[in-house]
Design an enzyme around this catalytic site. Structure first.
Site, PDB file in Angstrom:
ATOM      1  N   ARG A 119     -11.279  -7.706  13.819  1.00  0.00           N
ATOM      2  CA  ARG A 119     -12.600  -6.882  12.820  1.00  0.00           C
ATOM      3  C   ARG A 119     -12.686  -7.586  11.542  1.00  0.00           C
ATOM      4  NH1 ARG A 119     -11.891  -1.636  11.948  1.00  0.00           N
ATOM      5  NH2 ARG A 119      -9.455  -1.742  12.123  1.00  0.00           N
ATOM      6  N   TYR A 173      -1.831   1.645  -1.568  1.00  0.00           N
ATOM      7  CA  TYR A 173      -3.252   0.412  -1.285  1.00  0.00           C
ATOM      8  C   TYR A 173      -2.801  -0.521  -2.151  1.00  0.00           C
ATOM      9  CZ  TYR A 173      -6.909  -2.293   0.306  1.00  0.00           C
ATOM     10  OH  TYR A 173      -7.681  -3.507   0.534  1.00  0.00           O
TER      11      TYR A 173
HETATM   12  P1  NDP Z   1     -11.008  -3.583   9.070  1.00  0.00           P
HETATM   13  O1  NDP Z   1     -10.458  -2.357   8.910  1.00  0.00           O
HETATM   14  O2  NDP Z   1     -12.275  -4.145   8.976  1.00  0.00           O
HETATM   15  O3  NDP Z   1     -10.352  -4.246   9.882  1.00  0.00           O
HETATM   16  C1  NDP Z   1      -8.400  -4.333   9.699  1.00  0.00           C
HETATM   17  C2  NDP Z   1      -7.669  -5.355  10.919  1.00  0.00           C
HETATM   18  O4  NDP Z   1      -6.490  -4.900   9.972  1.00  0.00           O
HETATM   19  C3  NDP Z   1      -8.051  -5.221  12.238  1.00  0.00           C
HETATM   20  O5  NDP Z   1      -8.303  -6.939  12.902  1.00  0.00           O
HETATM   21  C4  NDP Z   1      -7.269  -4.162  12.726  1.00  0.00           C
HETATM   22  O6  NDP Z   1      -6.902  -4.482  13.945  1.00  0.00           O
HETATM   23  C5  NDP Z   1      -4.965  -5.357  11.965  1.00  0.00           C
HETATM   24  N1  NDP Z   1      -4.560  -4.136  11.504  1.00  0.00           N
HETATM   25  C6  NDP Z   1      -4.443  -2.733  10.813  1.00  0.00           C
HETATM   26  N2  NDP Z   1      -3.325  -2.765  11.063  1.00  0.00           N
HETATM   27  C7  NDP Z   1      -2.368  -3.616  11.517  1.00  0.00           C
HETATM   28  C8  NDP Z   1      -1.429  -3.880  12.009  1.00  0.00           C
HETATM   29  N3  NDP Z   1      -0.369  -2.968  11.605  1.00  0.00           N
HETATM   30  N4  NDP Z   1      -0.344  -5.167  12.652  1.00  0.00           N
HETATM   31  C9  NDP Z   1      -1.276  -5.436  12.918  1.00  0.00           C
HETATM   32  N5  NDP Z   1      -2.846  -5.655  12.438  1.00  0.00           N
HETATM   33  C10 NDP Z   1      -3.228  -4.796  12.037  1.00  0.00           C
HETATM   34  O7  NDP Z   1     -11.106  -4.097   7.403  1.00  0.00           O
HETATM   35  P2  NDP Z   1     -11.160  -5.535   6.738  1.00  0.00           P
HETATM   36  O8  NDP Z   1     -11.703  -6.699   7.610  1.00  0.00           O
HETATM   37  O9  NDP Z   1     -11.716  -5.153   6.031  1.00  0.00           O
HETATM   38  O10 NDP Z   1      -9.825  -5.982   5.294  1.00  0.00           O
HETATM   39  C11 NDP Z   1      -9.155  -7.593   5.767  1.00  0.00           C
HETATM   40  C12 NDP Z   1      -8.626  -7.737   4.512  1.00  0.00           C
HETATM   41  O11 NDP Z   1      -9.316  -7.652   3.830  1.00  0.00           O
HETATM   42  C13 NDP Z   1      -7.771  -6.740   4.558  1.00  0.00           C
HETATM   43  O12 NDP Z   1      -6.233  -6.554   3.937  1.00  0.00           O
HETATM   44  C14 NDP Z   1      -8.017  -5.180   3.545  1.00  0.00           C
HETATM   45  O13 NDP Z   1      -7.092  -5.233   3.086  1.00  0.00           O
HETATM   46  C15 NDP Z   1      -8.655  -6.611   2.282  1.00  0.00           C
HETATM   47  N6  NDP Z   1      -9.690  -5.658   1.620  1.00  0.00           N
HETATM   48  C16 NDP Z   1     -11.329  -5.154   2.084  1.00  0.00           C
HETATM   49  C17 NDP Z   1     -11.997  -4.964   1.336  1.00  0.00           C
HETATM   50  C18 NDP Z   1     -12.946  -4.049   1.881  1.00  0.00           C
HETATM   51  O14 NDP Z   1     -13.724  -3.772   1.362  1.00  0.00           O
HETATM   52  N7  NDP Z   1     -13.257  -4.270   3.197  1.00  0.00           N
HETATM   53  C19 NDP Z   1     -11.736  -4.582  -0.127  1.00  0.00           C
HETATM   54  C20 NDP Z   1     -10.340  -5.482  -0.676  1.00  0.00           C
HETATM   55  C21 NDP Z   1      -9.372  -5.674   0.498  1.00  0.00           C
HETATM   56  P3  NDP Z   1      -6.764  -3.983  14.988  1.00  0.00           P
HETATM   57  O15 NDP Z   1      -8.509  -3.283  14.376  1.00  0.00           O
HETATM   58  O16 NDP Z   1      -7.015  -4.768  16.374  1.00  0.00           O
HETATM   59  O17 NDP Z   1      -5.856  -2.556  14.961  1.00  0.00           O
END
Ligand code: NDP
Length: 238
Positions: free
Chosen positions: A11, A146
């Protein structure tokens, strides 16, 4: 063309990274945790190979990395993107939730790096991209776990860059600002408007803004860049 492993590719930013790296001709394996259907759709769309993995468990990471190596042959670029967010007062943050956030967002990066690095060191080449957050740089009220985890990711990135640079491995951190993904689904419209008001480029970011920075850092154009935190935040944190 390179062989890429992206964690959390089902995602949001990770999924967009899968799209951009495959579109650029790279071979990609990505991990998913719960979103199996989304992962399968992305496989059909891009040809990238999904592998289930819970990054907070070292055994699960080892299995996923081994599978990625069996698909790719070798991992040239590791992108540690998977993470969860957590909002709330620190006085309401119970210990199990603290551990879940730290284990996923910080220890998960360590586990991935630990399993991928030895082969990179033997080959004397590789690229690791971690994903931090502007809140890891400046701290966010009501996001203590976080912010702490993401600050840790930045420290880990810098330490690693120093340690493995002589082995020909670059390690950089991308630090996004507010990006339109599910992670921010619970942020109120008013709070988003306030952030946009304070952002010099007057908008939130798209997953593609971050994925393009990943593509750059993974490329030879970034061959003299290591140990850096590249902020993709529209100028919100300068
Ligand atoms: P999303 O919530 O849209 O997606 C998170 C992703 O991480 C999913 O693919 C999910 O997999 C996976 N994930 C969550 N928990 C686990 C786990 N225990 N093991 C393996 N995979 C896991 O997040 P974003 O795309 O927004 O974020 C991506 C990165 O960017 C992250 O590191 C986030 O901290 C960082 N970030 C995002 C910001 C934002 O505003 N969106 C701002 C700053 C940083 P699944 O759905 O299959 O469970």
């Amino acid at each position: 063309m390179a062989n890429i492993l992206i964690t959390g590719g089902s995602r949001g930013i990770g999924a967009e990274a899968v799209r951009q790296f495959t579109a650029a001709g790279h071979k990609v394996v990505f991990t998913y945790h719960r979103s199996e259907t989304a992962a399968d759709l992305l496989r059909q769309e891009t040809g990238a190979v999904p592998v289930r993995c819970d990054v907070k468990h070292p055994d699960s990471v080892k299995i996923a990395v081994d599978k990625a190596v069996s698909v790719l042959g070798q991992i040239d670029v590791l992108i540690c993107n998977a993470a969860i967010a957590d909002y709330g007062l620190i006085t309401d943050l119970d210990i199990s939730r603290w551990e879940e956030v730290i284990n996923t967002d910080l220890s998960g990066v360590f586990y991935c790096v630990r399993h991928v690095l030895p082969a990179m060191i033997s080959r004397k080449s590789g690229c690791i991209i971690t994903v931090g957050s502007m809140w890891g740089e400046v701290g966010a009220s009501c996001e203590a776990a976080y912010s702490a985890a993401k600050a840790g990711v930045i420290g880990l990135t810098k330490a690693l860059a120093k340690e493995v640079g002589p082995s020909g491995i670059r390690v950089n951190c991308i630090s996004p600002g507010m990006i339109d993904t599910d992670m921010n689904a619970s942020v109120s419209e008013d709070a988003v408007d306030m952030i946009v008001d304070e952002t010099p480029l007057c908008r939130t970011g798209a997953p593609s803004d971050v994925a393009r920075a990943m593509l750059f850092l993974a490329s030879d154009d970034a061959s003299f860049i290591t140990g850096q935190v590249i902020s993709v935040n529209g100028g919100l944190v300068i």
